[in-house]
Design a protein around this motif. Structure first.
Motif: not given
Length: 616
Positions: A127-132, A195-201
């Protein structure tokens, strides 16, 4: 039937059903064969300094001969991404360590659960995981990353690597299940490397841009660094994220200590070494024995400003060799390939050029438990017997092939002249004879070999090799081209022979499908450089990826190594037992204990620190 008997039967049935529903694995980490060194809640990995200060900077060069970069998307085929980008910018579900080859611990995922039938693995996100950008990392982002990376818009090697993952299903906001095509103990580790990236990319005007159109769009990921100042195509700086969500997590404690990590790119290897001596960057690894012996010298080394060391390691030997493009008709006869290997005199090269610094590569898993030796052992025979109709008799009747070795004694039977005679006879049996000033086939076509190189460093090896090949009537063309052009030609299989290196592994597995499997042979940009299509190899690869114990993995890989070596698909090169590295003396501190399995660049950028930095 008495009522109490019915109740007892129902209770037993419920108990059995409950046992069947229990996961075969549920923990903070996943071990392919059940071996997990660090317990839940461990403090940090043993080879790090948990009190290492954060700060300072390091400048280095890519370990490959990369000559430029032109995009920020590492997942597509076209173009080149900056060096170091995947490990610096993108976090994964699980993360390995440098002491355990087949175990990974939770990073974005706090735990992993493997189903009893091993046909799925469920990951619960931290739950702490955050994108940039501050957004939480959610299961929907993981699913999005998986589907984009395995789409046709991505480089084909990702589709092969994740090829046995059937689907990804979001179970809740922070829980995702991956379903597999078949039971395979390695698959939870494979998925863990996603590798995980945001749907916003790439989200623009209410829709996602196609992945292959994400070129200079800055990635939105969750790793320890962000992309900082860039001179496009020349150098890139990664800036440490001071708000990195996993900074205090045990799998990140004492790691990624530099505030800034810069990669500089030089097109010329000589200019690169002189730039290092002049202080333009801080660290580099040497891959050329002659340079190490003769060029890593001078006043900076004499004054102690630059240090050099040969660092020991426990890695399997790297595989390296001249690889034939089997898609070319002239290389399809095994006798032709074997003849060409006989023309390379490694012992002369080692004496005259390498300062006796190297050991000959023997097979595809050199200096590891997986290297085939002698004749098939009791563990290999059951695997090979099923393939007898597809394999040459020599697989059973002779020792596993060794690279030809020359001796100085004229009567040894193993001089270069002896080898060239053998090569001539093999070529004649394959239909290639010397006439009209060249080695020609039945159609009169001459044998011409084009060696491609991106740095020029192989020239001193190719030159004596070419002289020996020319004695057989073979015309040799050696071309030095830009790294990007070489990569493009390899991607579309437009080459004869290239020198290629694969880092040794203590746990080879699913990645071998992409390197040797028939399905990847015609996929543009695939790792199957050889273009190998062999049903026997495919069958053994299937045994590799389905191994349920370490002994099964060892047996299947030895059998695979044996079969590949009987194919004579490469001219084996050499490997070293140490890492040769050099760095600026005052710039770094490092732990006293080295991990067993490591690559130098990863060790330096993650474990080392600046002595001028402040304690965290």
């Amino acid at each position: 039937m008495p009522r109490h008997t019915v109740r007892i039967g129902r209770s037993c049935l419920l108990a059995v059903m409950a046992c069947l529903a229990m996961p075969v694995w549920a923990a903070h980490a996943y071990g392919q064969f059940g071996d997990v060194r660090y317990p839940a809640g461990f403090a940090h990995f043993s080879y790090v300094n948990p009190q290492a200060p954060k700060g300072g900077e390091i400048t280095l060069v890519p370990p490959t001969r990369q000559s430029n970069f032109d995009k920020y998307n590492p997942f597509t085929l076209k173009g080149s991404a900056p060096p170091g980008m995947l490990s610096m910018v993108f976090d994964t579900l699980l993360v390995g360590n440098m002491d355990e080859p087949t175990t990974a611990y939770g990073l974005l995922a706090s735990d992993v659960l493997v189903a009893p039938d091993r046909l799925s693995a469920t990951f619960t996100l931290n739950p702490l995981a955050r994108f940039h950008n501050g957004d939480p990392v959610l299961a929907a982002d993981v699913k999005h990353s998986f589907e984009r990376i395995t789409s046709k818009q991505a480089a084909p090697q990702y589709r092969t690597y994740f090829g046995e993952v059937k689907s990804a299903t979001v179970l809740s906001e922070r829980q995702i299940r991956f379903d597999f095509q078949r039971p395979n103990r390695e698959l939870p580790l494979i998925v863990g490397t996603l590798p995980v990236f945001s749907r916003q990319w790439g989200w623009q005007a209410g829709a996602h841009k196609p992945l292959d159109q994400l070129v200079t769009d800055m990635p939105i990921a969750s790793g320890p660094y962000r992309i900082g100042p860039v001179q496009f195509g020349r150098d890139v700086t990664y800036v440490r994220d001071v708000n990195y969500w996993a900074r205090d997590l045990n799998v990140r404690k004492g790691l990624f200590n530099f505030d800034r990590i810069t990669y500089k790119i030089y097109k010329d290897s000589t200019a690169q070494l002189e730039a290092f001596k002049a202080g333009e960057f801080d660290y580099m690894q040497s891959f050329v024995a002659r340079e190490w012996a003769r060029a890593y010298t001078g006043r900076p080394f004499d004054r102690g400003e630059l240090l050099k060391a040969e660092l020991p390691h426990g890695n399997a030997g790297d595989f390296q060799g001249f690889q034939f493009n089997l898609r070319r008709e002239k290389f399809q006869d095994v006798r032709v390939r074997q003849a060409m290997a006989l023309a390379m005199d490694f012992e002369w090269l080692n004496r005259q050029l390498f300062y006796n610094a190297y050991t000959r590569v023997r097979g595809y898993f050199v200096a590891s438990d997986f290297e085939a030796k002698g004749r098939p052992g009791a563990d290999e025979l059951p695997l090979l017997e099923h393939l007898r109709a597809l394999l040459p008799a020599a697989v059973w009747d002779a020792d596993v092939p060794q690279p030809p070795a020359t001796e100085l004694a004229a009567d040894s039977g193993h001089t270069l002249r002896d080898h060239l005679r053998q090569a001539r006879d093999l070529l004649a049996k394959a239909g290639w004879t010397y006439r009209d000033g060249a080695l020609r086939n039945a159609k009169g076509q001459p044998m011409v070999l084009e060696f491609l190189d991106s740095s020029g460093s192989m020239g001193r090896v190719v030159t004596p090799f070419a002289k020996n090949l020319e004695k057989l009537g073979i015309q040799v063309q050696y071309k030095v081209i830009d790294f990007a052009l070489l990569q493009k030609r390899m991607d579309v299989f437009d080459f004869d022979v290239v020198s290629n290196r694969t880092v040794g592994s203590e746990a080879p597995g699913t990645e071998l499908l992409e390197r040797f499997g028939s399905k990847s042979a015609d996929a543009e940009g695939s790792g199957n450089v050889l273009g190998l299509k062999d049903p026997a190899v495919d069958a053994l690869l299937d045994k590799v990826v389905s191994a349920t114990t370490r002994p099964q993995l060892v047996a299947s890989l030895r059998a695979l190594d044996r079969v590949l070596r009987h194919g004579h698909y490469v001219v084996p090169h050499w490997y070293g037992a140490v890492h040769r590295v050099s760095w600026r003396a005052a710039a770094f501190d490092r732990p006293e204990v080295l991990p067993r399995y490591y690559q130098p660049e990863a060790l330096v950028t993650t474990v080392w620190w600046s002595p001028s930095a402040k304690r965290p």
